[in-house]
Scaffold this motif. Structure first.
Motif, short mmCIF file in Angstrom:
data_model
loop_
_atom_site.label_atom_id
_atom_site.label_comp_id
_atom_site.label_asym_id
_atom_site.label_seq_id
_atom_site.Cartn_x
_atom_site.Cartn_y
_atom_site.Cartn_z
N GLY A 9 12.52 -72.92 36.50
CA GLY A 9 12.24 -72.35 35.17
C GLY A 9 12.75 -70.93 35.03
O GLY A 9 13.36 -70.57 34.03
N GLU A 10 12.49 -70.11 36.04
CA GLU A 10 12.94 -68.73 36.00
C GLU A 10 14.46 -68.64 36.07
O GLU A 10 15.07 -67.80 35.40
N PHE A 11 15.08 -69.49 36.86
CA PHE A 11 16.53 -69.51 36.98
C PHE A 11 17.19 -69.86 35.65
O PHE A 11 18.11 -69.19 35.20
N VAL A 12 16.67 -70.88 34.97
CA VAL A 12 17.21 -71.28 33.67
C VAL A 12 17.00 -70.17 32.65
O VAL A 12 17.88 -69.89 31.83
N ASN A 13 15.86 -69.51 32.70
CA ASN A 13 15.59 -68.40 31.78
C ASN A 13 16.62 -67.28 31.98
O ASN A 13 17.13 -66.71 31.01
N LEU A 14 16.93 -66.96 33.22
CA LEU A 14 17.95 -65.95 33.49
C LEU A 14 19.32 -66.39 32.95
O LEU A 14 20.06 -65.59 32.38
N GLY B 56 27.89 -63.42 30.09
CA GLY B 56 29.19 -63.94 30.48
C GLY B 56 29.06 -65.26 31.23
O GLY B 56 27.98 -65.84 31.30
N ASN B 57 30.16 -65.72 31.77
CA ASN B 57 30.15 -66.95 32.54
C ASN B 57 29.46 -66.73 33.88
O ASN B 57 29.66 -65.72 34.55
N VAL B 58 28.64 -67.70 34.25
CA VAL B 58 27.94 -67.71 35.54
C VAL B 58 28.35 -68.99 36.25
O VAL B 58 28.30 -70.07 35.66
N PHE B 59 28.78 -68.87 37.50
CA PHE B 59 29.27 -70.01 38.26
C PHE B 59 28.39 -70.26 39.47
O PHE B 59 27.99 -69.32 40.15
N LEU B 60 28.11 -71.51 39.74
CA LEU B 60 27.40 -71.91 40.95
C LEU B 60 28.41 -72.65 41.81
O LEU B 60 29.06 -73.58 41.36
N THR B 61 28.55 -72.20 43.06
CA THR B 61 29.48 -72.83 43.99
C THR B 61 28.71 -73.32 45.20
O THR B 61 27.94 -72.56 45.79
N THR B 62 28.91 -74.58 45.55
CA THR B 62 28.24 -75.16 46.71
C THR B 62 29.00 -74.79 47.97
O THR B 62 30.14 -74.32 47.91
N GLY B 63 28.40 -75.02 49.11
CA GLY B 63 29.05 -74.76 50.39
C GLY B 63 30.29 -75.60 50.59
O GLY B 63 31.18 -75.25 51.36
N GLU B 64 30.36 -76.72 49.88
CA GLU B 64 31.53 -77.59 49.97
C GLU B 64 32.67 -77.11 49.07
O GLU B 64 33.73 -77.72 49.03
N GLY B 65 32.44 -76.03 48.32
CA GLY B 65 33.48 -75.47 47.45
C GLY B 65 33.51 -76.02 46.04
O GLY B 65 34.40 -75.72 45.27
N ILE B 66 32.52 -76.84 45.67
CA ILE B 66 32.45 -77.36 44.31
C ILE B 66 31.83 -76.29 43.43
O ILE B 66 30.77 -75.75 43.74
N SER B 67 32.51 -75.96 42.32
CA SER B 67 32.06 -74.89 41.44
C SER B 67 31.72 -75.43 40.06
O SER B 67 32.44 -76.26 39.52
N GLN C 180 23.86 -77.05 33.60
CA GLN C 180 22.66 -76.51 34.24
C GLN C 180 21.78 -77.63 34.78
O GLN C 180 21.31 -77.57 35.91
N LEU C 181 21.56 -78.65 33.96
CA LEU C 181 20.72 -79.77 34.39
C LEU C 181 21.31 -80.49 35.60
O LEU C 181 20.60 -80.83 36.54
N TYR C 182 22.62 -80.71 35.57
CA TYR C 182 23.28 -81.40 36.68
C TYR C 182 23.17 -80.57 37.96
O TYR C 182 22.83 -81.10 39.02
N CYS C 183 23.42 -79.27 37.86
CA CYS C 183 23.35 -78.41 39.05
C CYS C 183 21.93 -78.31 39.58
O CYS C 183 21.72 -78.36 40.79
N ILE C 184 20.96 -78.19 38.70
CA ILE C 184 19.58 -78.11 39.14
C ILE C 184 19.16 -79.41 39.80
O ILE C 184 18.50 -79.40 40.84
N LYS C 185 19.58 -80.52 39.24
CA LYS C 185 19.29 -81.83 39.85
C LYS C 185 19.89 -81.87 41.26
O LYS C 185 19.22 -82.28 42.22
#
Length: 87
Positions: free
Chosen positions: A9-14, A20-31, A40-45
């Motif tokens: 909840g706090e992460f989504v609020n932020l 600007g654009n915010v990117f989440l990158t996994t250890g496997e290099g998927i961004s 957001q929903l897919y990444c949180i899942k």
């Protein structure tokens, strides 16, 4: 900036307050660009499914320096509360 023990909840609020654009990158290099609710929903899942077994080590990146400062301030205040440095 690595992500550890996030509150969804706090992460989504932020993310909603990011300018600007915010990117989440996994250890496997998927961004993923986290500007849309669907992304957001897919990444949180994905985080919820895989973080319990420590199979991913996500990192968050920012295009806007002010967004990075906002997230850093949030994480610092959360760490201070968890450690008992502040009330």
């Amino acid at each position: 900036m690595k992500l550890y023990n996030i509150s969804v909840g706090e992460f989504v609020n932020l993310l909603e307050h990011a300018r600007g654009n915010v990117f989440l990158t996994t250890g496997e290099g998927i961004s993923f660009c986290l500007n849309s609710k669907l992304a957001q929903l897919y990444c949180i899942k994905t985080l919820v499914e895989k973080s319990g077994s420590n199979r991913i080590s996500p990192e968050i990146e920012f295009e806007n320096e002010e967004d990075e400062k906002m997230f850093a301030a949030y994480w610092m205040s959360r760490c201070a509360k968890a450690s008992g440095w502040c009330e």
